[in-house]
Design a protein around this motif. Structure first.
Motif, mmCIF file in Angstrom:
data_model
loop_
_atom_site.group_PDB
_atom_site.id
_atom_site.type_symbol
_atom_site.label_atom_id
_atom_site.label_comp_id
_atom_site.label_asym_id
_atom_site.label_seq_id
_atom_site.Cartn_x
_atom_site.Cartn_y
_atom_site.Cartn_z
ATOM 1 N N TYR A 1 41.999 74.043 -93.302
ATOM 2 C CA TYR A 1 43.033 74.896 -93.917
ATOM 3 C C TYR A 1 42.457 76.230 -94.374
ATOM 4 O O TYR A 1 41.244 76.382 -94.511
ATOM 5 N N TYR B 1 38.397 70.583 -109.795
ATOM 6 C CA TYR B 1 38.358 69.741 -108.588
ATOM 7 C C TYR B 1 37.661 68.406 -108.847
ATOM 8 O O TYR B 1 37.721 67.499 -108.027
ATOM 9 N N HIS C 1 44.813 71.873 -112.674
ATOM 10 C CA HIS C 1 44.462 73.175 -113.226
ATOM 11 C C HIS C 1 43.572 72.940 -114.446
ATOM 12 O O HIS C 1 43.796 71.988 -115.207
ATOM 13 N N SER D 1 49.071 79.290 -98.213
ATOM 14 C CA SER D 1 48.154 78.250 -97.713
ATOM 15 C C SER D 1 48.628 77.833 -96.336
ATOM 16 O O SER D 1 49.830 77.597 -96.145
ATOM 17 N N SER E 1 48.258 69.477 -100.836
ATOM 18 C CA SER E 1 49.193 69.705 -99.724
ATOM 19 C C SER E 1 48.692 68.966 -98.489
ATOM 20 O O SER E 1 47.498 69.019 -98.173
ATOM 21 N N HIS F 1 47.743 68.505 -107.651
ATOM 22 C CA HIS F 1 48.534 68.667 -106.433
ATOM 23 C C HIS F 1 47.638 68.861 -105.209
ATOM 24 O O HIS F 1 46.599 69.505 -105.277
ATOM 25 N N GLU G 1 53.024 75.348 -111.280
ATOM 26 C CA GLU G 1 52.878 76.103 -110.029
ATOM 27 C C GLU G 1 54.176 75.958 -109.239
ATOM 28 O O GLU G 1 54.817 74.903 -109.280
ATOM 29 N N THR H 1 44.629 69.505 -98.233
ATOM 30 C CA THR H 1 43.777 70.335 -99.082
ATOM 31 C C THR H 1 42.942 69.425 -99.988
ATOM 32 O O THR H 1 43.238 68.235 -100.127
ATOM 33 N N LYS H 2 41.910 70.001 -100.607
ATOM 34 C CA LYS H 2 41.092 69.235 -101.565
ATOM 35 C C LYS H 2 41.980 68.649 -102.663
ATOM 36 O O LYS H 2 41.881 67.488 -102.983
ATOM 37 N N GLY H 3 42.785 69.496 -103.254
ATOM 38 C CA GLY H 3 43.642 69.087 -104.367
ATOM 39 C C GLY H 3 42.904 69.243 -105.687
ATOM 40 O O GLY H 3 41.677 69.140 -105.746
ATOM 41 N N HIS H 4 43.674 69.526 -106.720
ATOM 42 C CA HIS H 4 43.052 69.801 -108.026
ATOM 43 C C HIS H 4 44.048 69.669 -109.170
ATOM 44 O O HIS H 4 45.258 69.760 -108.963
ATOM 45 N N TYR I 1 52.619 80.083 -102.595
ATOM 46 C CA TYR I 1 52.459 79.531 -103.949
ATOM 47 C C TYR I 1 52.347 80.651 -104.967
ATOM 48 O O TYR I 1 51.942 81.776 -104.639
ATOM 49 N N TYR J 1 55.801 76.298 -105.321
ATOM 50 C CA TYR J 1 55.534 76.405 -103.885
ATOM 51 C C TYR J 1 56.846 76.659 -103.150
ATOM 52 O O TYR J 1 57.904 76.172 -103.563
ATOM 53 N N TYR K 1 51.170 80.861 -109.334
ATOM 54 C CA TYR K 1 50.778 80.114 -110.552
ATOM 55 C C TYR K 1 50.085 81.068 -111.518
ATOM 56 O O TYR K 1 49.615 82.145 -111.119
ATOM 57 N N VAL L 1 43.457 79.811 -96.981
ATOM 58 C CA VAL L 1 44.289 80.373 -98.044
ATOM 59 C C VAL L 1 44.127 81.896 -98.019
ATOM 60 O O VAL L 1 43.001 82.397 -97.987
HETATM 61 C C1 F6R Z 1 46.407 77.204 -106.627
HETATM 62 C C2 F6R Z 1 46.885 76.208 -105.640
HETATM 63 C C3 F6R Z 1 46.844 76.560 -104.177
HETATM 64 C C4 F6R Z 1 45.630 75.873 -103.591
HETATM 65 C C5 F6R Z 1 45.515 75.954 -102.097
HETATM 66 C C6 F6R Z 1 44.260 75.252 -101.582
HETATM 67 O O1 F6R Z 1 46.377 76.686 -107.913
HETATM 68 O O2 F6R Z 1 47.253 75.107 -105.975
HETATM 69 O O3 F6R Z 1 46.744 77.895 -103.971
HETATM 70 O O4 F6R Z 1 44.480 76.424 -104.186
HETATM 71 O O5 F6R Z 1 46.622 75.369 -101.502
HETATM 72 O O6 F6R Z 1 44.090 73.996 -102.169
HETATM 73 P P1 F6R Z 1 42.763 73.616 -102.948
HETATM 74 O O7 F6R Z 1 42.554 74.670 -103.989
HETATM 75 O O8 F6R Z 1 43.062 72.279 -103.556
HETATM 76 O O9 F6R Z 1 41.650 73.583 -101.961
#
Ligand code: F6R
Ligand code: ZN
Length: 196
Positions: free
Chosen positions: A53, A162, A91, A72, A139, A137, A98, A86-89, A152, A100, A154, A55
């Protein structure tokens, strides 16, 4: 004063912004340990460090009141049965939300709270998703052939945590066991009370 209003062109069909502040690229190597099927991951990686992916980020100063936004693009593919994601995180400032907006393709957002509540929402072009404060979250692209493209926005001071997700993943995985996307339990996931 250099914090001025700006515009950016994000045009169909490619939806790649004509300019941005940062272009983040995540490949298989940056997702080590995140996919459930480790042998499938190693097998794929032995062929190529595939692009999962990207961004395109519009970045503002990390202060309360500012907003970061961007696009993204999660490419189609699977590691074993698990769709590219995505990795996901969380905040870092947990009390930040956020928004989307799905522009192209199809996918889901996998979400969970620190208490272990979970939620998964389907996203198709034209759909808005609100991720409330406290919800981590991720994706996931559930198409076999098309990019999943989401806009997105935020709070710019939110930061990204992470760590928790890297340790054990999300409570739910999105997999294809032969009949399209399904939500299944992540065997690696531990309830908050069982974590060390
Ligand atoms: C920002 C957010 C998105 C993700 C992007 C990549 O807070 O949620 O912009 O950063 O979709 O995902 P990650 O950061 O999880 O690698
Ligand atoms: Zn986020």
């Amino acid at each position: 004063m250099d914090n001025l209003p700006y515009t950016a062109l994000i045009k169909f069909p490619d939806i790649i912004p004509e300019h941005c502040d940062e272009h983040i690229v995540r490949r298989l190597t940056s997702m080590r340990g995140q996919f459930a099927d480790q042998p499938a991951y190693e097998q794929l990686l032995s062929n190529e460090d595939m692009l999962l992916y990207e961004v395109y980020a519009f970045i503002q100063p990390e202060v309360d009141g500012e907003l970061d936004s961007g696009i993204s693009i999660i490419h189609p593919g699977k590691v074993g049965q698990e769709y590219f994601m995505t990795k996901g995180h969380f905040h870092s400032i947990l009390d930040t939300a956020e928004v989307y907006y799905c522009m192209k393709g199809k996918g889901v957002m996998v979400m969970e709270t620190p208490e272990g509540d979970w939620n998964v929402k389907d996203l198709n072009p034209g759909m808005l998703l609100y991720v409330p404060p406290r919800w981590a979250h991720r994706s996931v692209n559930t198409s076999d052939s098309e990019d999943f493209v989401i806009f997105y926005v935020y709070p710019a001071h939110a930061g990204h945590d992470y760590g928790t997700i890297e340790t054990q993943g999300f409570r739910k995985l999105i997999v294809d066991q032969g009949s399209g996307p399904q939500i299944v339990d992540n065997p690696r996931w531990l309830a908050p009370e069982d974590r060390k």
